[in-house]
Design a protein around this motif. Structure first.
Motif, mmCIF file in Angstrom:
data_model
loop_
_atom_site.group_PDB
_atom_site.id
_atom_site.type_symbol
_atom_site.label_atom_id
_atom_site.label_comp_id
_atom_site.label_asym_id
_atom_site.label_seq_id
_atom_site.Cartn_x
_atom_site.Cartn_y
_atom_site.Cartn_z
ATOM 1 N N LEU B 141 0.829 -1.207 0.000
ATOM 2 C CA LEU B 141 0.000 0.000 0.000
ATOM 3 C C LEU B 141 0.864 1.259 0.000
ATOM 4 O O LEU B 141 0.589 2.214 -0.715
ATOM 5 N N VAL B 142 1.927 1.244 0.797
ATOM 6 C CA VAL B 142 2.689 2.472 1.008
ATOM 7 C C VAL B 142 3.900 2.576 0.074
ATOM 8 O O VAL B 142 4.167 3.636 -0.481
ATOM 9 N N SER B 145 3.194 0.540 -4.182
ATOM 10 C CA SER B 145 2.247 1.265 -5.033
ATOM 11 C C SER B 145 2.913 2.517 -5.614
ATOM 12 O O SER B 145 2.677 2.876 -6.765
ATOM 13 N N LEU B 158 -2.388 0.982 -6.975
ATOM 14 C CA LEU B 158 -3.187 -0.072 -6.344
ATOM 15 C C LEU B 158 -3.875 -0.870 -7.454
ATOM 16 O O LEU B 158 -4.937 -0.498 -7.937
ATOM 17 N N LEU B 236 -6.435 -7.552 -0.266
ATOM 18 C CA LEU B 236 -7.488 -6.604 0.129
ATOM 19 C C LEU B 236 -6.898 -5.202 0.246
ATOM 20 O O LEU B 236 -7.533 -4.214 -0.095
ATOM 21 N N MET B 237 -5.666 -5.125 0.716
ATOM 22 C CA MET B 237 -5.057 -3.816 0.944
ATOM 23 C C MET B 237 -4.487 -3.182 -0.315
ATOM 24 O O MET B 237 -4.421 -1.965 -0.405
ATOM 25 N N GLY B 240 -6.949 -2.402 -4.673
ATOM 26 C CA GLY B 240 -7.919 -1.342 -4.920
ATOM 27 C C GLY B 240 -9.359 -1.801 -4.867
ATOM 28 O O GLY B 240 -10.263 -0.992 -4.688
ATOM 29 N N ASN B 241 -9.599 -3.104 -5.068
ATOM 30 C CA ASN B 241 -10.931 -3.697 -4.874
ATOM 31 C C ASN B 241 -12.044 -3.110 -5.731
ATOM 32 O O ASN B 241 -13.187 -3.051 -5.303
ATOM 33 N N ALA B 242 -11.747 -2.642 -6.931
ATOM 34 C CA ALA B 242 -12.825 -2.215 -7.813
ATOM 35 C C ALA B 242 -13.398 -3.452 -8.490
ATOM 36 O O ALA B 242 -12.679 -4.192 -9.143
ATOM 37 N N SER B 252 -7.313 -1.789 -11.337
ATOM 38 C CA SER B 252 -7.712 -2.256 -10.017
ATOM 39 C C SER B 252 -8.666 -3.441 -10.170
ATOM 40 O O SER B 252 -9.536 -3.427 -11.034
ATOM 41 N N ARG B 254 -10.809 -6.846 -7.926
ATOM 42 C CA ARG B 254 -11.335 -7.287 -6.644
ATOM 43 C C ARG B 254 -11.340 -8.796 -6.647
ATOM 44 O O ARG B 254 -11.948 -9.408 -7.516
ATOM 45 N N ALA B 262 -14.132 -8.497 3.219
ATOM 46 C CA ALA B 262 -14.562 -7.121 3.424
ATOM 47 C C ALA B 262 -16.049 -7.020 3.729
ATOM 48 O O ALA B 262 -16.485 -6.102 4.424
#
Lengths: 307, 304
Positions: B141-142, B145, B158, B236-237, B240-242, B252, B254, B262
């Motif tokens: 994530l940090v 990405s 993401l 999950l992190m 991006g979960n689109a 992104s 999912r 989630a």
């Protein structure tokens, strides 16, 4: 007092042993009497110690920091009470309230009919207490030149009807929507309050936490996202929102929420199943007290007017 | 008679006791082993019991071919396609990265590296398996990405590729350890014969050792991928979960696991959404089961 209770327990045991009669089991009886006295002594000690009450609060992630700050100050003033605060989302809180695993539920939305019915099925009436207001802050990357949007434009962006910033007065740049997960109360609030219950765009990124939305929008020039008012940082830019096209755009602030001019605002609730217990009521009263509402303001939420 | 006499000195109860002990131990161990099978069976039954009611509430065809996943809509849609393509994209990406790297590392460890280097590298690699997946997720994530964003000129890092890279790293310990075991199980006589025939070391590795260990390596890869497809927190992190149907690693996506994780906490017990998530779980279970069964079949083939 402790000692007298202990001795009385021993005396009772003695009587029992005489009645028991059998010489062979004398040793066992003595052991039993000893154990009983120790147990009763323990009970006596516990009875004399200050009563320790616990209060379990679950629910809205938006409210978890606020609630924890309240709990901390409340426990300082009431040393005999243990307050535990957990997040998980408004629905999680109601679920816990229905199942009886929490005394109070934090909620960033009103209770749903189905949830209220589940509590009534257990013979209790859900009671709502408005404890603060929240404003959802719409954030974009600091490099974005867009300063304000109206509610219609915002809805069009979130539903995916508008996919380029140039359509809302910005640079010719795609739009990337960052939303919370569907288990978040904020997700439901924005969907109902801004989007007229239409669906989020399929390409909307669903982020697992407010922090990850901040992180993503801070990194993404095309990004737009929403967070609670208390979470705004300098890494992102807040957008002023107008109620209607052509209306005055209002930046989110405590005053703007308090005087109801900022359109994307909502009350925050603490729910109890039935009237709250004595300790729970004490906690809610504390949240609404001058001290509690001072904390509300400090945490970036908006105090309840007239308190 | 004389031959029998020494036996009399053996305490009869001792022998019987030992046999009894052995039978007891066997029984206990057998019981423990069957417990895991029973647990698996119960999980399967529970999964099916919660998943099947979904198909009374929602058409199977619409579930399997639906291209939209909008579970909390006023008109809820439970289409598996975006979630399945998401899982597929992330898993295939992880395989493309992890298989060459993993098998390469295994070859190096078993065929090339001196013993002391191997003894240092292998525990280090196995340590990768001990890192919690939320730590991988936070890194993705940090840090990752940002790198991806800069490297590909993207708006956001993401995406499926981010997930693939993390999962590849997470599956490496499994793939390397098991592949190396397979390679080391190849008898040294094969290598000696190859070298004696005038083949170089490189030719020996790629034309003799690797083919001989093939089925074990394939099994290692499949077990590694079994972990990948079931991994939840990191994807999950970072993905991006689109819930969109996409075949680009830079989009992104999912995954099925992220969806279940989630949304499970929020959905009311017994609702269509609740059963839909169990249906997704059942699909995941079936896929993982098939992958593991295939790996097992290949391992058996290798043993024979």
């Amino acid at each position: 007092m402790i000692r007298s209770r202990g001795r009385r327990a021993g005396g009772n045991g003695g009587v029992a042993s005489r009645r028991g009669g059998r010489a062979g089991s004398a040793l066992r009886v003595v052991t039993f009497v000893g154990l009983v006295s120790v147990v009763l002594l323990g009970v006596g000690l516990a009875g004399c110690a200050p009563k320790h009450e616990t209060l379990v609060i679950r629910g809205s992630d938006t409210m978890v920091n606020l609630s924890a700050a309240w709990a901390e100050a409340f426990m300082k003033a009431n040393r005999s009470v243990d307050v535990s605060v957990q997040g998980g989302g408004s629905s999680t809180g109601f679920k816990a309230l229905i199942e009886g695993t929490a005394d109070l539920a934090n909620a960033s939305r009103p209770i749903k009919d189905s949830e209220a019915k589940a509590i009534r099925d257990k013979g209790k009436e859900p009671v709502a207490h408005v404890v603060a207001y929240d404003a959802v802050t719409i954030i974009v990357n600091p490099s974005n030149t867009v300063q304000h949007l109206d509610m219609t434009q915002l809805a069009a962006i979130l539903t995916g009807q508008v996919t380029n910033w140039k359509d809302v007065g910005g640079p010719d740049r795609a739009i990337t929507v960052y939303s919370r997960e569907s288990s978040s109360g904020t997700y439901a609030f924005v969907k109902e309050h801004v989007m007229g219950n239409k669906d989020y765009s399929a390409s909307a990124r669903l982020m697992p936490s407010t922090e990850s939305i901040l992180q993503a929008v801070a990194q993404d020039q095309t990004g737009i996202g929403y967070i609670g008012l208390g979470y705004l940082t300098s890494a992102v830019k807040a957008i002023a929102i107008a109620e209607k096209p052509g209306g005055t755009p209002i930046l989110p602030s405590a005053e703007a929420v308090g005087n109801r001019t900022y359109p994307v605002a909502r009350p925050l609730f603490i729910y109890s199943a039935g009237q709250p217990s004595a300790v729970a009521k004490k906690f809610i009263d504390f949240c609404l007290s001058k001290e509690g509402q001072r904390i509300t303001g400090e945490m970036g939420f908006v105090p309840v007017p007239g308190r | 008679m004389t031959r029998l006499s020494p036996r009399r000195h053996v305490p009869v109860w001792g022998r019987q006791g030992r046999a009894g002990e052995e039978r007891g131990a066997e029984w206990v161990l057998g019981f423990l082993a069957s417990l895991s099978l029973v647990a698996l069976g119960l999980i399967f039954v529970f999964l099916l019991r919660e998943a099947l009611p979904f198909f009374n509430l929602y058409a199977v065809g619409a579930f399997l071919t639906g291209r939209e996943w909008q579970p909390v809509s006023t008109n809820p849609r439970f289409g598996l396609v975006p979630l399945a393509t998401g899982s597929l994209l992330v898993t295939v990406g992880a395989a493309v990265i992890a298989v060459p790297v993993g098998v390469g590392v295994a070859l190096f460890l078993s065929e090339v590296a001196p013993r002391r280097l191997r003894e240092m590298l292998k525990p280090g690699l196995e340590l990768l398996a001990a890192i919690p997946s939320v730590v991988y997720g936070f890194f993705g994530l940090v840090v990752l990405s940002r790198w991806l964003q800069a490297a590909f000129g993207l708006n956001s890092g993401l995406n499926a590729l981010n997930g693939s890279i993390l999962l590849a790293v997470m599956s490496l310990p499994t793939i390397v350890t098991l592949s190396e075991d397979a390679l080391r199980a190849v008898p040294d006589t094969y290598r000696a014969a190859s070298l004696a025939m005038g083949a170089s070391r490189l030719e020996t590795i790629f034309h003799v050792t690797l083919p001989a260990a093939r089925s074990g390596i394939v099994a290692a890869v499949m077990l590694g991928l079994g972990r990948v497809i079931g991994e939840t927190m990191a994807v999950l992190m970072v993905t991006g979960n689109a819930a969109q149907v996409s075949f680009s690693w830079l989009d992104s996506v999912r995954t099925m696991t992220a969806t279940v994780a989630a949304e499970m906490a929020e959905c009311p017990w017994g609702s269509t959404h609740y059963h839909a998530l169990f249906a997704v779980g059942a699909v995941l279970f079936a896929v993982t089961f098939l992958i593991n069964a295939a790996a097992d079949a290949l391992l058996r083939k290798g043993v024979r």
